[in-house]
Motif scaffolding. Structure first.
Motif, short mmCIF file in Angstrom:
data_model
loop_
_atom_site.label_atom_id
_atom_site.label_comp_id
_atom_site.label_asym_id
_atom_site.label_seq_id
_atom_site.Cartn_x
_atom_site.Cartn_y
_atom_site.Cartn_z
N GLY A 124 0.79 -1.23 0.00
CA GLY A 124 0.00 0.00 0.00
C GLY A 124 0.81 1.27 0.00
N ARG B 296 -14.40 -4.59 -3.43
CA ARG B 296 -13.81 -5.92 -3.66
C ARG B 296 -13.50 -6.06 -5.15
N ASP B 297 -12.26 -6.40 -5.45
CA ASP B 297 -11.84 -6.50 -6.84
C ASP B 297 -12.40 -7.74 -7.52
N LYS C 258 -9.73 -4.93 2.94
CA LYS C 258 -8.35 -4.79 3.40
C LYS C 258 -7.50 -6.02 3.15
N THR C 259 -8.12 -7.08 2.66
CA THR C 259 -7.40 -8.34 2.47
C THR C 259 -6.80 -8.42 1.07
N ARG C 260 -5.52 -8.69 1.01
CA ARG C 260 -4.83 -8.85 -0.26
C ARG C 260 -5.03 -10.26 -0.81
N ARG D 198 -7.56 -6.82 -4.10
CA ARG D 198 -7.96 -6.65 -2.69
C ARG D 198 -9.45 -6.93 -2.52
#
Length: 404
Positions: free
Chosen positions: A227, A329-330, A279-281, A276
């Motif tokens: 980030g 969310r991607d 917040k989760t990769r 992402r």
């Protein structure tokens, strides 16, 4: 003065207290449920930018004329010209001529004049003995619409991937180039070390970032891993997924995952992107090399959990990640070039990324070799643009927003 007695509501104070406690305890779960429901994919309007390519390979959205609109560089690996298409008319212009077997390009404004230079590799072959591997820098002249001037930087057999990266986060990008295989590599195992080279603007002298990847190195991608403005490098190869972090003037390799566990050449990873879910990769990949699988890697402590979303592709090649519906969310866009070609969109149905839904965006209309998720139309919504291999076309899927 005595207070009037409270009216009997039919519910005792202890019962009301119990309801409040129960609601308090359930509230996080109720809110989470509202947040975790997958957003509906937006509608898309299809536009054909061109259908006159021979064998499309890479698409590069970039503003080449300074009008604030992203034009499209289209790499046609059977052409002898590097072309770009001007947004929004999609009129075709030549960036470079007499450049057989073009393979890859990336753009950055090296001289700060507002118009990016184009790093470009051509004369590509998978056999090092037959590949020249020219690496040049294209710079515009007074007329942006005439072929640009080429400065030769290097020649490396099987030069295959070209990327600008900002390793220290100070806006001083350097150029990376990775060949597909080492000079002694031969199919099917390609058993040789393949390097990643680095070039500093102005000097353009070859430096070695890393030299110990074995087999096929198919992709290198700068990523914002933590980030911050410090970009790291994600590489996809026969050895799986490697992340290179720049620290104290050194590039430190760290294994992310080994990719497809089958014996080579059906091993490792072919393409990789970072996305992402809030917040989760996560890491999305196509596996193995030119493979049949779309894979998601989710963090599990110090390890990564491998989840196969799709295993029916033939010659998988296109991969892009981006938030198409604006829910934080991607989504994953993936396409393949072989028989039965389709362009697929995968959408996480829960924040953990354990479950995904698949939507077919295009069925047989584009043999996608490369896709990008970017705002091409300028309306603030991320669009999808793809280039087709055997279909010889470029398609823009305009994001229309949520269906009503």
């Amino acid at each position: 003065m005595n207070k009037a007695p409270a009216k009997n509501s039919g519910i005792s104070q202890s019962a009301r207290r119990a309801c409040r406690i129960l609601l308090f305890r359930l509230l996080p779960f109720l809110c989470a449920g509202a947040l975790l429901r997958a957003g509906e994919l937006p509608g898309f309007r299809e536009h054909t930018v061109t259908k006159d390519l021979k064998l499309g390979y890479q698409i590069v959205p970039v503003d080449l004329n300074g009008d604030g609109k992203k034009d499209l560089i289209a790499i046609d690996e059977r052409a002898t010209e590097l072309s770009w298409f001007e947004n929004p008319s999609w009129q075709r212009h030549a960036l470079a001529t007499n450049v057989p077997r073009p393979i890859n390009a990336d753009c950055w404004d090296v001289d700060g004049d507002g118009i990016p230079e184009v790093a470009f590799a051509y004369q590509f072959e998978t056999n090092p003995e037959k590949s020249v591997g020219n690496l040049v820098l294209l710079t515009h002249g007074s007329d942006l619409y005439q072929p640009w001037t080429a400065l030769e930087i290097d020649r490396v057999p099987t030069a295959h991937r070209v990327r600008w990266i900002d390793p220290d986060g100070k806006g001083r990008k350097v150029l990376l180039m990775a060949p597909l295989v080492g000079n002694k590599a031969r199919p099917p195992i390609y058993d040789d070390n393949v390097p990643i080279y680095l070039y500093r603007p102005g000097k353009w002298a070859r430096e070695t970032l890393h030299s110990n990847i074995r087999g096929v190195l198919h992709a290198i991608n700068p990523v914002s891993w933590d980030g911050s403005g410090h970009q790291q490098l994600l590489a996809a190869s026969f050895e799986g997924l490697l992340r290179f972090e720049f620290k104290k003037d050194r590039w430190i390799p760290r294994e992310v995952a080994k990719g497809d566990p089958r014996p080579c050449p059906d091993c490792g990873s072919s393409e990789a992107r970072v996305g992402r879910l809030g917040k989760t990769r996560f890491v999305a990949a196509i596996e193995p090399w030119h493979g049949n699988q779309v894979v998601v890697y989710l963090p599990l402590g110090k390890e990564w959990k491998r989840i196969v979303l799709e295993d029916g592709m033939v010659n998988g090649h296109a991969l892009a990640v981006g938030d198409l519906d604006g829910d934080g969310r991607d989504e994953i866009v993936a396409g393949f070039r072989g028989k039965g070609t389709k362009l697929l969109v995968f959408q996480a149905t829960e924040a953990s990324g354990e479950r995904w839904e698949k939507t077919i965006l295009d069925d047989g209309g584009i043999a996608a070799a490369d896709c990008r998720i970017e705002d091409i139309t300028g309306d603030g919504r991320p669009d999808i643009v793809c280039i087709g291999a055997s279909t010889g076309n470029v398609k823009l899927f305009e994001n229309l927003g949520r269906k009503r």
